[in-house]
Design a protein around this motif. Structure first.
Motif, PDB file in Angstrom:
ATOM      1  N   PHE A 147       0.553  -1.161   0.355  1.00 38.44           N
ATOM      2  CA  PHE A 147       0.112   0.391  -0.310  1.00 38.44           C
ATOM      3  C   PHE A 147       0.710   1.084   0.063  1.00 38.44           C
ATOM      4  CE2 PHE A 147      -2.261   3.504   1.777  1.00 38.44           C
ATOM      5  CZ  PHE A 147      -3.721   3.498   1.728  1.00 38.44           C
ATOM      6  N   GLY A 148       0.348   2.368  -1.066  1.00 36.78           N
ATOM      7  CA  GLY A 148       1.201   3.642  -0.953  1.00 36.78           C
ATOM      8  C   GLY A 148       2.520   3.289  -1.965  1.00 36.78           C
ATOM      9  N   PHE A 149       2.567   2.263  -2.611  1.00 35.16           N
ATOM     10  CA  PHE A 149       3.262   2.048  -3.752  1.00 35.16           C
ATOM     11  C   PHE A 149       2.824   2.544  -4.780  1.00 35.16           C
ATOM     12  CE2 PHE A 149       5.379   1.040   0.238  1.00 35.16           C
ATOM     13  CZ  PHE A 149       6.221   2.340   0.376  1.00 35.16           C
ATOM     14  N   CYS A 150       3.510   3.457  -5.883  1.00 30.02           N
ATOM     15  CA  CYS A 150       2.586   3.041  -7.547  1.00 30.02           C
ATOM     16  C   CYS A 150       2.713   1.572  -8.100  1.00 30.02           C
ATOM     17  CB  CYS A 150       3.465   3.778  -8.208  1.00 30.02           C
ATOM     18  SG  CYS A 150       2.611   3.754 -10.247  1.00 30.02           S
ATOM     19  N   GLU A 151       2.027   0.960  -8.060  1.00 31.67           N
ATOM     20  CA  GLU A 151       2.118  -0.549  -8.911  1.00 31.67           C
ATOM     21  C   GLU A 151       2.608  -0.474 -10.191  1.00 31.67           C
ATOM     22  OE1 GLU A 151      -2.737  -1.253 -10.927  1.00 31.67           O
ATOM     23  OE2 GLU A 151      -2.092  -1.982  -9.353  1.00 31.67           O
ATOM     24  N   SER A 152       2.350   1.076 -11.071  1.00 33.82           N
ATOM     25  CA  SER A 152       2.632   0.577 -11.954  1.00 33.82           C
ATOM     26  C   SER A 152       4.166   0.755 -11.893  1.00 33.82           C
ATOM     27  CB  SER A 152       2.253   1.843 -12.624  1.00 33.82           C
ATOM     28  OG  SER A 152       3.156   1.723 -15.068  1.00 33.82           O
TER      29      SER A 152
ATOM     30  N   MET B  36      -1.840   3.521  -8.249  1.00 31.92           N
ATOM     31  CA  MET B  36      -1.257   5.462  -9.161  1.00 31.92           C
ATOM     32  C   MET B  36      -0.486   6.105  -8.480  1.00 31.92           C
ATOM     33  SD  MET B  36      -1.971   3.746 -12.788  1.00 31.92           S
ATOM     34  CE  MET B  36      -1.581   1.753 -13.665  1.00 31.92           C
ATOM     35  N   CYS B  37       0.420   6.454  -8.828  1.00 29.30           N
ATOM     36  CA  CYS B  37       1.054   7.846  -8.892  1.00 29.30           C
ATOM     37  C   CYS B  37       0.674   8.213 -10.074  1.00 29.30           C
ATOM     38  CB  CYS B  37       2.783   7.932  -8.517  1.00 29.30           C
ATOM     39  SG  CYS B  37       3.426   7.896 -10.241  1.00 29.30           S
ATOM     40  N   VAL B  38       0.400   9.696  -9.470  1.00 31.46           N
ATOM     41  CA  VAL B  38      -0.436  10.383 -10.081  1.00 31.46           C
ATOM     42  C   VAL B  38       0.313  10.567 -11.541  1.00 31.46           C
ATOM     43  CG1 VAL B  38      -0.318  13.652 -10.821  1.00 31.46           C
ATOM     44  CG2 VAL B  38      -0.629  12.666  -8.233  1.00 31.46           C
ATOM     45  N   ASP B  39       2.071  10.586 -12.082  1.00 35.21           N
ATOM     46  CA  ASP B  39       2.226  10.454 -13.364  1.00 35.21           C
ATOM     47  C   ASP B  39       1.859   9.466 -14.091  1.00 35.21           C
ATOM     48  OD1 ASP B  39       3.467  12.669 -12.607  1.00 35.21           O
ATOM     49  OD2 ASP B  39       5.802  12.222 -12.163  1.00 35.21           O
ATOM     50  N   CYS B  40       2.028   7.779 -13.239  1.00 35.81           N
ATOM     51  CA  CYS B  40       1.642   7.020 -13.824  1.00 35.81           C
ATOM     52  C   CYS B  40      -0.077   7.262 -14.417  1.00 35.81           C
ATOM     53  CB  CYS B  40       1.994   5.587 -13.163  1.00 35.81           C
ATOM     54  SG  CYS B  40       3.525   5.297 -13.497  1.00 35.81           S
TER      55      CYS B  40
END
Length: 145
Positions: free
Chosen positions: A105-110, A128-132
């Motif tokens: 949890f809290g880490f981008c799956e991409s 996902m993070c905002v960028d991904c």
């Protein structure tokens, strides 16, 4: 019909996490903060499901007037669609709780980057993070999905 449907998917009754200098990302305190948010949100959604069931049982009537019957059916249909969306949201919440248990949890799956405390508070089921996420949305628009 009561107007609680609009507030049923709310999870905003929490105190924002206060970041401390040099604090490790997704430490125990942060994880528990998000676990609490997710569990409270899920509980709120489940309570709304119960209210809907009781409301539909209590309000169900066989109106002789077709217009009254159609109005009631329309209201029930709208409630059921809302509950269906919330049912899907409950699955996402459960998935987020599993990611907490799996320490993902809290880490981008991409890309694996930190999603960020504030983004997670705004959208606790973010994967996902905002960028991904932005790149994914651009690709979806280009493909017409």
């Amino acid at each position: 019909m009561d107007n609680k449907a609009s507030s049923s998917s709310s999870y905003t009754d929490f105190t924002p996490y206060e970041l401390k200098d040099g604090e490790e990302y997704m430490n125990d305190a942060q994880v528990e903060h998000f676990r609490s948010i997710l569990l409270n949100w899920k509980r709120s959604l489940m309570e709304e499901v119960d209210r809907t069931v009781h409301h539909m049982q209590d309000e169900a009537a066989n109106f002789p007037d077709p217009t009254d019957r159609a109005t009631q059916e329309s209201e029930f249909s709208l409630e059921l669609r809302t509950r269906d969306r919330e049912r899907k949201l409950i699955r996402k919440i459960d998935s987020s709780l599993r990611r907490i248990d799996d320490h993902d949890f809290g880490f981008c799956e991409s890309c694996g980057a930190d999603i960020g405390i504030r983004r997670l508070e705004a959208r606790p089921t973010a994967e996902m993070c905002v960028d991904c996420k932005s790149l994914e949305e651009i690709r979806e628009r280009q493909l017409g999905r």
